[in-house]
Write a protein that holds these residues in place. Structure first.
Motif, mmCIF file in Angstrom:
data_model
loop_
_atom_site.group_PDB
_atom_site.id
_atom_site.type_symbol
_atom_site.label_atom_id
_atom_site.label_comp_id
_atom_site.label_asym_id
_atom_site.label_seq_id
_atom_site.Cartn_x
_atom_site.Cartn_y
_atom_site.Cartn_z
ATOM 1 N N GLY A 1 0.810 -1.211 0.000
ATOM 2 C CA GLY A 1 0.000 0.000 0.000
ATOM 3 C C GLY A 1 0.840 1.257 0.000
ATOM 4 N N VAL A 2 0.171 2.357 -0.258
ATOM 5 C CA VAL A 2 0.838 3.658 -0.285
ATOM 6 C C VAL A 2 1.479 3.958 1.074
ATOM 7 N N CYS B 1 4.628 6.407 2.071
ATOM 8 C CA CYS B 1 4.205 7.760 2.452
ATOM 9 C C CYS B 1 3.974 7.822 3.960
ATOM 10 N N THR B 2 4.761 8.628 4.632
ATOM 11 C CA THR B 2 4.646 8.753 6.079
ATOM 12 C C THR B 2 3.266 9.251 6.487
ATOM 13 N N ASN B 3 2.737 10.220 5.756
ATOM 14 C CA ASN B 3 1.411 10.749 6.063
ATOM 15 C C ASN B 3 0.362 9.642 6.019
ATOM 16 N N SER B 4 0.370 8.845 4.967
ATOM 17 C CA SER B 4 -0.595 7.753 4.834
ATOM 18 C C SER B 4 -0.426 6.722 5.943
#
Length: 154
Positions: free
Chosen positions: A6-7, A11-14
């Motif tokens: 997965g993203v 991606c830290t935000n995700s």
């Protein structure tokens, strides 16, 4: 765990949002008998720290990384239910403050016992030391200095 990449793996935000949703659901389940959501409990607990003097809304919003209108929206149902009260500062009537009412203090104490169970479960699974470390790291990410450095293009 799924094999799907997965993203959130890139991606830290995700990744943080995904973890926050999971933890929010787990803590909400444990705190549910109080009638509060975890976010409401956290807000009541933050307000409780200020005691009878209450806390000004602006620094409360800043500490929660919210704008004042979002904070106001979040406070309305708690005020409606008689758990907190908004009032003007004695020295500066333009400053609005918030404090818990006696029913709010009782509700926060009720939820605190449930939260302690949720926190103990987290610590048991994740480890108490790692639990403390992740809170420290997330505190850095939530800081104004981090936001300022993130926004700078240099």
């Amino acid at each position: 765990m799924s094999d799907i990449d997965g993203v959130w793996r890139h991606c830290t935000n995700s990744a943080i949002r995904r973890a926050a949703r999971q933890l929010g659901q787990l803590y909400d389940d444990v705190i549910a008998p109080s009638g509060l959501k975890g976010t409401q409990f956290s807000l009541l607990s933050q307000i409780a720290l200020a005691g009878k003097a209450g806390t000004p809304l602006k620094p409360l919003a800043e500490g929660l990384v919210m704008d004042l209108s979002a904070l106001g929206h979040t406070l309305k149902p708690l005020e409606r239910d008689g758990l907190l009260e908004l009032f003007s500062d004695e020295n500066d009537r333009r400053v609005k403050r918030v404090r818990l009412t006696p029913p709010g203090l009782a509700k926060q104490a009720e939820a605190l016992a449930l939260w302690r169970d949720a926190q103990a479960r987290f610590d048991a699974v994740f480890g108490a030391e790692r639990s403390s470390e992740i809170r420290d790291l997330l505190d850095v990410v939530s800081s104004p200095d981090f936001a300022k450095a993130f926004r700078s293009k240099s």
